[in-house]
Design an enzyme around this catalytic site. Structure first.
Site, PDB file in Angstrom:
ATOM      1  N   ASP A  89      33.258  46.848  48.215  1.00  0.00           N
ATOM      2  CA  ASP A  89      32.108  46.498  47.564  1.00  0.00           C
ATOM      3  C   ASP A  89      32.244  45.039  47.581  1.00  0.00           C
ATOM      4  O   ASP A  89      33.208  44.441  47.869  1.00  0.00           O
ATOM      5  CB  ASP A  89      32.166  47.383  46.191  1.00  0.00           C
ATOM      6  CG  ASP A  89      31.095  46.780  45.351  1.00  0.00           C
ATOM      7  OD1 ASP A  89      29.895  46.876  45.888  1.00  0.00           O
ATOM      8  OD2 ASP A  89      31.042  46.608  44.021  1.00  0.00           O
ATOM      9  N   SER A  90      31.003  44.633  46.951  1.00  0.00           N
ATOM     10  CA  SER A  90      30.843  42.975  46.883  1.00  0.00           C
ATOM     11  C   SER A  90      31.706  42.572  45.596  1.00  0.00           C
ATOM     12  O   SER A  90      31.925  41.403  45.522  1.00  0.00           O
ATOM     13  CB  SER A  90      29.236  42.671  46.695  1.00  0.00           C
ATOM     14  OG  SER A  90      28.920  43.381  45.587  1.00  0.00           O
ATOM     15  N   CYS A 112      28.449  49.557  48.380  1.00  0.00           N
ATOM     16  CA  CYS A 112      27.631  48.488  47.854  1.00  0.00           C
ATOM     17  C   CYS A 112      26.297  48.657  48.414  1.00  0.00           C
ATOM     18  O   CYS A 112      26.240  49.116  49.768  1.00  0.00           O
ATOM     19  CB  CYS A 112      28.363  47.238  48.360  1.00  0.00           C
ATOM     20  SG  CYS A 112      27.042  45.979  48.249  1.00  0.00           S
ATOM     21  N   ASN A 113      25.332  48.905  47.619  1.00  0.00           N
ATOM     22  CA  ASN A 113      23.872  49.454  48.239  1.00  0.00           C
ATOM     23  C   ASN A 113      23.507  48.261  49.099  1.00  0.00           C
ATOM     24  O   ASN A 113      22.962  48.774  50.099  1.00  0.00           O
ATOM     25  CB  ASN A 113      23.135  49.509  47.071  1.00  0.00           C
ATOM     26  CG  ASN A 113      23.165  50.893  46.289  1.00  0.00           C
ATOM     27  OD1 ASN A 113      22.419  51.842  46.686  1.00  0.00           O
ATOM     28  ND2 ASN A 113      24.065  51.062  45.344  1.00  0.00           N
ATOM     29  N   THR A 114      23.689  47.022  48.769  1.00  0.00           N
ATOM     30  CA  THR A 114      23.378  45.752  49.597  1.00  0.00           C
ATOM     31  C   THR A 114      23.909  45.722  50.919  1.00  0.00           C
ATOM     32  O   THR A 114      23.342  45.810  52.062  1.00  0.00           O
ATOM     33  CB  THR A 114      23.574  44.417  48.856  1.00  0.00           C
ATOM     34  OG1 THR A 114      23.193  44.556  47.555  1.00  0.00           O
ATOM     35  CG2 THR A 114      22.664  43.461  49.628  1.00  0.00           C
ATOM     36  N   CYS A 146      22.132  50.815  42.720  1.00  0.00           N
ATOM     37  CA  CYS A 146      23.132  49.761  42.656  1.00  0.00           C
ATOM     38  C   CYS A 146      24.234  50.395  41.841  1.00  0.00           C
ATOM     39  O   CYS A 146      24.124  51.028  40.959  1.00  0.00           O
ATOM     40  CB  CYS A 146      22.595  48.796  42.044  1.00  0.00           C
ATOM     41  SG  CYS A 146      23.735  47.387  41.546  1.00  0.00           S
ATOM     42  N   THR A 147      25.506  50.089  42.377  1.00  0.00           N
ATOM     43  CA  THR A 147      26.612  50.850  41.767  1.00  0.00           C
ATOM     44  C   THR A 147      26.728  50.576  40.156  1.00  0.00           C
ATOM     45  O   THR A 147      27.617  51.190  39.693  1.00  0.00           O
ATOM     46  CB  THR A 147      27.990  50.528  42.445  1.00  0.00           C
ATOM     47  OG1 THR A 147      27.788  49.124  42.586  1.00  0.00           O
ATOM     48  CG2 THR A 147      27.963  51.169  44.152  1.00  0.00           C
ATOM     49  N   HIS A 148      26.149  49.272  39.930  1.00  0.00           N
ATOM     50  CA  HIS A 148      26.376  48.966  38.345  1.00  0.00           C
ATOM     51  C   HIS A 148      25.449  49.739  37.279  1.00  0.00           C
ATOM     52  O   HIS A 148      25.834  49.919  36.397  1.00  0.00           O
ATOM     53  CB  HIS A 148      25.856  47.469  38.343  1.00  0.00           C
ATOM     54  CG  HIS A 148      26.916  46.583  38.601  1.00  0.00           C
ATOM     55  ND1 HIS A 148      27.288  46.436  39.993  1.00  0.00           N
ATOM     56  CD2 HIS A 148      27.633  45.485  38.099  1.00  0.00           C
ATOM     57  CE1 HIS A 148      28.312  45.427  40.003  1.00  0.00           C
ATOM     58  NE2 HIS A 148      28.281  44.948  38.833  1.00  0.00           N
ATOM     59  N   GLU A 184      27.635  43.317  33.520  1.00  0.00           N
ATOM     60  CA  GLU A 184      29.004  42.621  33.356  1.00  0.00           C
ATOM     61  C   GLU A 184      29.239  41.852  32.253  1.00  0.00           C
ATOM     62  O   GLU A 184      30.381  41.668  31.863  1.00  0.00           O
ATOM     63  CB  GLU A 184      28.867  41.618  34.525  1.00  0.00           C
ATOM     64  CG  GLU A 184      29.024  42.450  35.894  1.00  0.00           C
ATOM     65  CD  GLU A 184      29.185  41.557  37.258  1.00  0.00           C
ATOM     66  OE1 GLU A 184      28.802  40.326  37.124  1.00  0.00           O
ATOM     67  OE2 GLU A 184      29.637  42.271  38.126  1.00  0.00           O
ATOM     68  N   TYR A 188      26.211  40.302  46.369  1.00  0.00           N
ATOM     69  CA  TYR A 188      25.615  40.100  47.548  1.00  0.00           C
ATOM     70  C   TYR A 188      23.982  40.363  47.355  1.00  0.00           C
ATOM     71  O   TYR A 188      23.375  39.963  48.201  1.00  0.00           O
ATOM     72  CB  TYR A 188      26.110  41.313  48.392  1.00  0.00           C
ATOM     73  CG  TYR A 188      27.270  41.028  48.991  1.00  0.00           C
ATOM     74  CD1 TYR A 188      28.502  40.068  48.692  1.00  0.00           C
ATOM     75  CD2 TYR A 188      27.881  41.962  49.816  1.00  0.00           C
ATOM     76  CE1 TYR A 188      29.717  39.954  49.248  1.00  0.00           C
ATOM     77  CE2 TYR A 188      29.268  42.201  50.385  1.00  0.00           C
ATOM     78  CZ  TYR A 188      30.026  40.988  49.906  1.00  0.00           C
ATOM     79  OH  TYR A 188      31.383  40.965  50.693  1.00  0.00           O
ATOM     80  N   GLY A 189      23.784  40.677  46.317  1.00  0.00           N
ATOM     81  CA  GLY A 189      22.187  41.201  46.148  1.00  0.00           C
ATOM     82  C   GLY A 189      21.176  40.156  46.154  1.00  0.00           C
ATOM     83  O   GLY A 189      19.978  40.593  46.332  1.00  0.00           O
TER      84      GLY A 189
END
Lengths: 264, 264
Positions: free
Chosen positions: B12-13, B75-77, B186-188, B154, B44-45
């Site tokens: 992942d980023s 990572c979706n991006t 998005c994983t967040h 975050e 990365y997004g």
């Protein structure tokens, strides 16, 4: 060595340092400037000391290849962690953004209570607290990390109610502490001035180091007899390590006009 | 080649991909896992397609050195821009996060109106729109980039009024478009579920691809006869390219417990 006509180098973690370039252009319109924004690795403000120092070294090398006569570290996070190390390692004048801002804040305060807002890394480094204490040990400093301000600026939400709400959340403790001076310890924050003024009230002075940094650069160039002497138009080059999505829009916000940038 | 007992690689980023690891552990508790988070270059997004592809290649190489039997691009991006290219270049099973989420959303929707929220890069790539259209051309898709959600997560502001206000701002157009399904691209974003539910209302289904991705990994391992066969405890290693400030706190938010990570 006739370095006078070489450019001033400026580096930042991304595009926020363009607020410093804007002031440099205003104060030193005849100087050539090479800007380098490490947009591939932005932001620095949440990363480790080691990463910040390594990235700062690499940015210096990019600028030295362009024969800069001096360097402005236009990133509060880099200035906080890497300035001393860079000065030991590279033998040319290097100006950071912490000292000029700290000096101005120490001059401006009347009640000797100064607030500092910055990224988590800058706050953790205590660089402003130490720089202000060097000027006047009696000054009381309150610091607050504001990690959401950079993304809010980059989203362009400069005057939204949400932005005011975030600012109220962060600045509440500073307001209650009775400061009369607030240092904007990140190159992105000048764009939030109107929100910050609303939240802090008219009696708190906002110190934006961009202008102070430009004044310091002028002083250094003058003292070392490094001011440009040649004729012709000033050249400004903008280098970036990645062309981020919405690059043009963000750059325009910081600088006030459109620029062409070269990805290296 | 007896690869069965080698680890599953996940990159992942940054740390958001730990939400995928959490589901992998739940569904495949016996599998060894090596996670790599590129915390030195996160996020990365907002970066360019070229940067995202280059970073993804480099992340693959880190995992291949650890002899992984398959890779999850968590990572979706990265999944949006690099998955096809990585699959051509590297000859092992690679699972991304877009397809599993898109498939689930296409199954869940009743009125054939799906919303997608993601980073600017993921939205610009149109990866979800294409993946959903491959399943059902009649589905109408509305996308919205939400660049402030990652910094809000975050910062740990998961249930603040400010977070709800930001969500209302972003999701207003999606609410008005009458979607019955919202993909958290998005994983967040799974950490914002309670706020997103409040804002979207109980009738809109939230699709979080982490669970679907874990199910897809299980299916792939089963089909290719790659499920672990050896005895003993599952080993989980966490590698990062930088130890960011507040690393422990952020990792715990995503995974639910403390981890030790190795900086490489």
């Amino acid at each position: 060595m006739y370095l006078n006509n070489n450019p001033i180098g400026v580096f930042d973690s991304g595009l926020g340092g363009l607020t410093v370039v804007k002031e440099l252009i205003r104060l030193l319109p005849r100087e050539h400037i090479v800007y380098y924004g490490d947009t591939a690795r932005v932001p620095y403000g949440t990363k480790s000391r080691e990463a910040i120092i390594r990235f700062s070294h690499e940015n210096m090398r990019v600028l030295l290849k362009r024969n800069v006569k001096m360097v402005v570290v236009a990133c509060n996070t880099s200035s906080s962690y890497a300035l001393g190390i860079l000065r030991k390692h590279f033998h040319l004048p290097i100006v950071g953004v912490i000292d000029p801002g700290a000096r101005k804040a120490a001059e401006v305060t009347r009640n000797k209570k100064i607030g500092v807002i910055a990224t988590p890394a800058t706050v953790n480094s205590r660089s402003y607290a130490r720089a202000i204490a060097r000027r006047d040990r009696a000054i009381k400093i309150s610091s607050q990390a504001c990690p959401l301000f950079v993304p809010l600026v980059e989203e362009g939400w400069l005057r939204k109610p949400v932005t005011t709400a975030v600012a109220r959340e962060y600045l509440g403790p500073l307001r209650r502490s009775g400061i009369d001076t607030l240092v904007l310890g990140c190159t992105h924050y000048p764009l939030l001035k109107s929100v910050l003024k609303d939240v802090m009230g008219a009696k708190v002075a906002l110190v934006d180091s961009a202008h102070e940094v430009a004044a310091e650069v002028k002083r250094v160039l003058h003292e070392r007899r490094l001011l440009r002497t040649s004729g012709g138009r000033a050249r400004r080059a903008f280098l970036i390590s990645d062309r981020p999505q919405q690059f043009e829009k963000t750059a325009r916000e910081f600088l006030g006009y459109n620029i062409k940038a070269v990805k290296i």
